[in-house]
Motif scaffolding. Structure first.
Motif, mmCIF file in Angstrom:
data_model
loop_
_atom_site.group_PDB
_atom_site.id
_atom_site.type_symbol
_atom_site.label_atom_id
_atom_site.label_comp_id
_atom_site.label_asym_id
_atom_site.label_seq_id
_atom_site.Cartn_x
_atom_site.Cartn_y
_atom_site.Cartn_z
ATOM 1 N N ALA A 154 -6.674 -41.215 -20.867
ATOM 2 C CA ALA A 154 -8.070 -40.857 -21.108
ATOM 3 C C ALA A 154 -8.979 -41.541 -20.097
ATOM 4 O O ALA A 154 -9.614 -42.557 -20.380
ATOM 5 N N ILE B 293 -8.648 -37.023 -29.164
ATOM 6 C CA ILE B 293 -7.761 -37.959 -29.848
ATOM 7 C C ILE B 293 -6.647 -37.181 -30.534
ATOM 8 O O ILE B 293 -6.901 -36.173 -31.214
ATOM 9 N N ASP C 233 -3.752 -41.852 -30.211
ATOM 10 C CA ASP C 233 -3.914 -42.047 -28.767
ATOM 11 C C ASP C 233 -5.048 -41.164 -28.237
ATOM 12 O O ASP C 233 -5.207 -40.007 -28.653
ATOM 13 N N GLU C 234 -5.817 -41.714 -27.307
ATOM 14 C CA GLU C 234 -6.819 -40.927 -26.601
ATOM 15 C C GLU C 234 -6.170 -40.300 -25.368
ATOM 16 O O GLU C 234 -5.402 -40.957 -24.663
#
Length: 379
Positions: free
Chosen positions: A296, A305, A346-347
């Motif tokens: 990201a 996300i 997780d981004e």
């Protein structure tokens, strides 16, 4: 296309049941030796078309031709076609050989016993069931029963073989094996196969040509990769495979290529199908496998996300919440050596190839209401 190169023709064929129109007037041509899949949701008219080819239904209007001959008033048993039904319709009190030979015993003038035995043995060998002739149907597995049904349909050497969802009753692994066997068999025999299915994967993997139907009309007809990569409208894009739909408006229309502003304000390039003036509302299709996921960094302008992950072995599917756009589905290959699975929370940044987005006018969300469908399968 000349009639002598065709196995099947529909000329203005329609089918109505009282006030219900199952198939709207359609012109349709299938060349000799093609493997064509009629694909669509339940009630779209695909099975009705198959039954009109087989003679189990008569058209309300128009002509059905097989090998250039008009099939009006020709009963099923007089047509140069055979059919494999979804549930096989085998005779439980007959052994395998008797099931396969049944059609041969109806031939007039009668065939000799030795000819029937020879052709029955040849048909069983063709479907890899040599030596199974004396077995009872209940002693066979589902896949073996399906092969018996195929042998029985092929033993009379039809010009056209009709397949009405013949793999629906099989488990996934056996269904995959039988898809390969059917492909190989069709290529070896060189006769026309017409498959009816609602399974997109089955249609794309088995056939040379896919005919997508909806509401009694043919929406698109073409090669499997054309249907998947260049769907004619939003219905085809949604029905064939998985896709993400994003709301947007046209900023600039340069013909097939357009600039689209998404609901979150981001602008992207897209192939525009069906036209659209600036300001027109569109629905943008992005296939999950076209999305690339990375760290990201914010460089792409599109990120989100991960909320869910479905691990499928060789691939993984991710549901990604993207601000202003909702949830997008992305598919990524799994590299076991790197153990590179992303995880919920997780981004990620999302990018895609410039040619991946495909936009449809919002008015095209429903199947175009055409009174006549005219299509021709090209060899």
């Amino acid at each position: 296309m000349a009639s002598e190169t065709l196995d099947i023709e529909f000329r203005g064929v329609s089918k109505r049941y009282g006030d219900v129109t199952a198939v709207h007037p359609t012109d349709f041509a299938v060349p000799k030796g093609a493997f064509i899949a009629l694909l669509g949701p339940s009630g779209c008219g695909k099975t009705t078309c198959l039954r009109m080819i087989g003679g189990f239904e008569q058209p309300t209007t128009g002509q059905v031709l097989i090998g250039g001959a008009d099939m009006a008033e020709v009963p099923p048993y007089r047509r140069p076609v055979n059919m494999v039904f979804q549930h096989y319709a085998l005779f439980p009190h007959f052994d395998v050989s008797a099931n396969v030979a049944y059609g041969l015993r109806q031939v007039r003038p009668r065939l000799t016993s030795s000819e029937i035995a020879r052709r029955t043995a040849d048909a069983l060998a063709m479907v890899q069931l040599a030596g199974f002739g004396k077995r009872k149907v209940h002693e066979l597995s589902g896949g073996q029963q399906q092969r018996v049904a195929l042998a029985r349909a092929l033993v009379n050497r039809p010009s056209v073989l009709l397949l009405d969802e013949p793999l629906a009753a099989l488990d996934k692994k056996l269904r995959t094996d039988m898809q390969i066997e059917l492909q190989n068999l069709q290529r070896e025999l060189g006769i026309t196969f017409v498959l009816v299915t609602h399974d997109q994967e089955e249609a794309l993997s088995m056939s040379d040509v896919v005919c997508v139907m909806n509401g009694g009309r043919i929406v698109q007809l073409g090669a499997p990769d054309e249907i998947y990569d260049r769907p004619a409208d939003r219905f085809v894009a949604a029905f064939v495979g998985k896709t993400n739909f994003l709301d947007g408006t046209v900023v600039e229309n340069g013909g097939n290529a357009a600039r689209i502003r998404l609901a979150n304000g981001m602008e992207i390039g897209a192939r525009l199908t069906g036209g659209g003036a600036p300001g027109a509302a569109v629905s943008v299709s992005l296939r999950p496998e076209a999305l690339r996921l990375g760290a990201a960094t914010g460089e792409t302008g599109l990120g989100g996300i991960i909320r869910n992950r479905i691990f499928l072995g060789s691939t993984a599917e991710y549901a990604i919440e993207v601000p202003g756009l909702g949830t997008l589905l992305a598919t990524a290959d799994h590299d076991a050596a790197r153990s590179d699975l992303l995880r919920p929370g997780d981004e990620v940044a999302i990018s895609f190839n410039p040619g991946a987005p495909l936009a449809f006018p919002v008015a095209d969300n429903k199947t175009t209401q055409r009174e006549t469908s005219h299509v021709e399968v090209l060899s």
